[in-house]
Design a protein around this motif. Structure first.
Motif, mmCIF file in Angstrom:
data_model
loop_
_atom_site.group_PDB
_atom_site.id
_atom_site.type_symbol
_atom_site.label_atom_id
_atom_site.label_comp_id
_atom_site.label_asym_id
_atom_site.label_seq_id
_atom_site.Cartn_x
_atom_site.Cartn_y
_atom_site.Cartn_z
ATOM 1 N N TYR A 110 -4.441 -0.601 -9.250
ATOM 2 C CA TYR A 110 -4.404 -2.455 -9.629
ATOM 3 C C TYR A 110 -2.805 -2.479 -9.202
ATOM 4 O O TYR A 110 -2.883 -3.548 -9.293
ATOM 5 C CB TYR A 110 -4.999 -2.648 -11.434
ATOM 6 N N LYS A 111 -1.628 -1.386 -9.463
ATOM 7 C CA LYS A 111 -0.485 -1.905 -9.117
ATOM 8 C C LYS A 111 -0.050 -2.021 -7.427
ATOM 9 O O LYS A 111 0.277 -3.344 -7.310
ATOM 10 C CB LYS A 111 0.304 -0.536 -9.460
ATOM 11 N N THR A 112 -1.311 -1.537 -6.787
ATOM 12 C CA THR A 112 -1.416 -1.789 -5.346
ATOM 13 C C THR A 112 -1.598 -3.829 -4.993
ATOM 14 O O THR A 112 -1.393 -4.316 -4.390
ATOM 15 C CB THR A 112 -2.401 -1.502 -4.032
ATOM 16 N N ILE A 113 -2.535 -3.950 -5.691
ATOM 17 C CA ILE A 113 -2.962 -5.092 -6.164
ATOM 18 C C ILE A 113 -1.947 -6.023 -6.327
ATOM 19 O O ILE A 113 -1.109 -7.346 -6.014
ATOM 20 C CB ILE A 113 -4.246 -5.856 -6.704
ATOM 21 N N SER A 116 -8.256 4.053 0.848
ATOM 22 C CA SER A 116 -8.138 2.881 0.925
ATOM 23 C C SER A 116 -8.146 2.199 1.598
ATOM 24 O O SER A 116 -7.780 3.095 2.931
ATOM 25 C CB SER A 116 -7.205 2.263 -0.008
ATOM 26 N N MET A 117 -8.793 1.000 1.831
ATOM 27 C CA MET A 117 -8.644 0.602 3.458
ATOM 28 C C MET A 117 -8.353 -1.279 3.074
ATOM 29 O O MET A 117 -8.636 -1.545 2.180
ATOM 30 C CB MET A 117 -9.744 0.490 4.492
ATOM 31 N N ALA A 118 -7.426 -1.568 4.129
ATOM 32 C CA ALA A 118 -6.707 -3.275 3.735
ATOM 33 C C ALA A 118 -7.176 -3.994 5.284
ATOM 34 O O ALA A 118 -6.552 -3.291 6.450
ATOM 35 C CB ALA A 118 -5.628 -3.256 3.633
ATOM 36 N N VAL A 176 0.570 -1.371 -0.065
ATOM 37 C CA VAL A 176 0.107 -0.546 -0.036
ATOM 38 C C VAL A 176 0.955 1.279 0.152
ATOM 39 O O VAL A 176 0.213 2.495 -0.412
ATOM 40 C CB VAL A 176 -0.870 0.055 0.839
ATOM 41 N N LYS A 177 1.786 1.481 0.570
ATOM 42 C CA LYS A 177 3.169 2.569 1.067
ATOM 43 C C LYS A 177 3.783 2.539 -0.868
ATOM 44 O O LYS A 177 3.943 4.111 -0.477
ATOM 45 C CB LYS A 177 3.876 2.017 1.928
ATOM 46 N N GLU A 178 3.462 1.723 -1.333
ATOM 47 C CA GLU A 178 4.325 1.611 -2.614
ATOM 48 C C GLU A 178 3.809 2.829 -3.821
ATOM 49 O O GLU A 178 4.689 3.124 -4.389
ATOM 50 C CB GLU A 178 5.160 0.800 -3.206
ATOM 51 N N TYR A 179 2.130 2.984 -3.759
ATOM 52 C CA TYR A 179 1.548 3.741 -4.330
ATOM 53 C C TYR A 179 0.390 4.425 -3.389
ATOM 54 O O TYR A 179 -0.448 5.392 -3.868
ATOM 55 C CB TYR A 179 0.870 2.975 -5.248
ATOM 56 N N SER A 218 -5.093 3.828 3.655
ATOM 57 C CA SER A 218 -4.168 5.136 3.139
ATOM 58 C C SER A 218 -5.282 6.030 2.436
ATOM 59 O O SER A 218 -5.948 6.228 2.274
ATOM 60 C CB SER A 218 -3.244 4.418 2.062
ATOM 61 N N LYS A 219 -3.867 7.337 1.886
ATOM 62 C CA LYS A 219 -4.641 8.065 0.648
ATOM 63 C C LYS A 219 -3.728 8.897 -0.016
ATOM 64 O O LYS A 219 -2.058 9.226 0.420
ATOM 65 C CB LYS A 219 -5.370 9.181 1.755
ATOM 66 N N ASP A 220 -4.015 8.038 -1.239
ATOM 67 C CA ASP A 220 -2.880 9.387 -2.418
ATOM 68 C C ASP A 220 -3.303 10.694 -2.847
ATOM 69 O O ASP A 220 -4.783 10.141 -3.387
ATOM 70 C CB ASP A 220 -2.414 8.190 -3.628
ATOM 71 N N THR A 221 -2.859 11.291 -2.651
ATOM 72 C CA THR A 221 -2.779 12.701 -3.122
ATOM 73 C C THR A 221 -1.790 13.609 -4.050
ATOM 74 O O THR A 221 -1.548 15.003 -4.491
ATOM 75 C CB THR A 221 -2.839 13.807 -1.935
ATOM 76 N N SER A 222 -0.765 12.752 -4.915
ATOM 77 C CA SER A 222 -0.235 12.755 -5.316
ATOM 78 C C SER A 222 -0.544 13.226 -7.071
ATOM 79 O O SER A 222 0.140 14.119 -7.042
ATOM 80 C CB SER A 222 0.498 11.303 -5.946
ATOM 81 N N MET A 223 -1.740 13.085 -7.350
ATOM 82 C CA MET A 223 -2.499 13.882 -8.146
ATOM 83 C C MET A 223 -3.304 14.719 -7.630
ATOM 84 O O MET A 223 -4.482 14.561 -8.397
ATOM 85 C CB MET A 223 -2.690 12.686 -9.171
#
Length: 309
Positions: free
Chosen positions: A184-187, A131-133, A66-69, A117-122
């Motif tokens: 999908y990259k995370t998956i 997301s939540m795992a 998850v951290k990767e993206y 997680s939250k991705d705000t890079s864009m």
């Protein structure tokens, strides 16, 4: 830089508040929702074996994937001394009212570990992913439920919004942008790390379906359905036996079954069949089977369907 915090909690309530606050931080202007709001969600559920695989290692695999993206991650481990259940928990969704908005919040009741997680890079282009795992432990192994939501919000009513939209269009024209691919990259990354660790895993649910991935039969669902069917049949048998008793008949009496057949008593014959206390192929003292003495077409059909011959 990834923001990563690890908490050990006894109850899930605090984590849900933390994740909700975390996922709504740096939120986009809600007014943009009225201009253009594109979103997509993805749920992927993995069954993990064996149960002896260390939870610390499994949590690390999911966390690092998850951290990767994601630009921000929060993880929590729940402290529990309870006996592992036969059936794992599953991510659910509760509606939360925030002012005039109703937000569907993922909940991981019973999970041993939750990674939000939250991705705000864009974010400058109006895109974000939350997301939540959830990792659930059970007697035979683990379940990893991964849920992600991608949002693409554009406010075209302002010059800044138009500029953002133009920038996004240019970025995508050269193969950049559209951060939904990070889901999908995370998956994919999780699957790669699962394989590298030597554990057995299989995708048992995907909603919606994921390109190039096959959902495998879920043995737990199959087992539960078989048990449910068995319970339904048992309840039907008990109910039929009680009803026969209430009308003065014995579910184990072959003589009474033959009498009901000969008299054309469809209800009584049906109850005898449902009670399943007698062998419908067994002849009476005259050497005739229930089907051979039946004359009523409806009763004949019932007996055949029940296996009489």
């Amino acid at each position: 830089m990834n923001l990563y915090t690890l908490h050990k909690l006894a109850k899930p309530t605090l984590l849900l508040v933390l994740l909700f606050c975390f996922s709504t931080s740096n939120a986009l202007d809600l007014s943009s929702l009225s201009s253009s709001n594109v979103s997509q969600v993805q749920l992927a559920i993995y069954d993990i074996k064996p149960a002896s695989f260390p939870i610390d290692q499994l949590e690390s695999i999911v966390l690092e994937s998850v951290k990767e993206y994601a630009s921000g991650v929060a993880a929590s481990r729940y402290v529990t001394n309870e006996k592992m259940p036969d059936t794992p928990g599953k991510i659910t969704f509760n509606n939360m009212q925030i002012m005039t908005l109703t937000i569907s919040v993922p909940v991981c009741t019973g999970a041993v570990s939750v990674i939000g997680s939250k991705d705000t890079s864009m974010a400058r282009f109006g895109e974000s992913i939350v997301s939540m795992a959830c990792i659930f432990a059970y007697n035979d192994g683990y379940r990893v439920d991964y849920y992600a939501k991608y949002s693409d919000n554009n406010n075209t009513s302002t010059a800044a919004g138009l500029g953002s939209l133009l920038g996004k269009s240019i970025a995508r024209s050269i193969g950049l942008g559209d951060s939904s691919k990070f889901i999908y990259k995370t998956i994919d990354t999780m699957e790669q790390k699962f394989s590298a660790s030597g554990i057995q895993y299989k995708l048992v649910d995907a909603d919606p379906a994921i390109a190039n991935k096959t959902v495998q039969p879920d043995e737990i669902v199959t087992r539960n359905e078989a048990q449910k069917n068995a319970d339904a049949i048992k309840n039907q048998e008990l109910s039929a036996r009680k009803e026969l008793t209430s009308i003065g008949l014995n579910a184990s009496s072959q003589k009474q079954l033959f009498e009901a057949i000969q008299h054309g008593d469809k209800l009584a014959v049906q109850l005898f069949i449902q009670a399943d206390s007698l062998d419908l192929t067994m002849p009476d003292s005259t050497g005739l089977t229930p089907l051979q003495v039946a004359k009523n077409p409806y009763i004949i059909d019932m007996l055949k369907q029940a296996g009489a011959r």
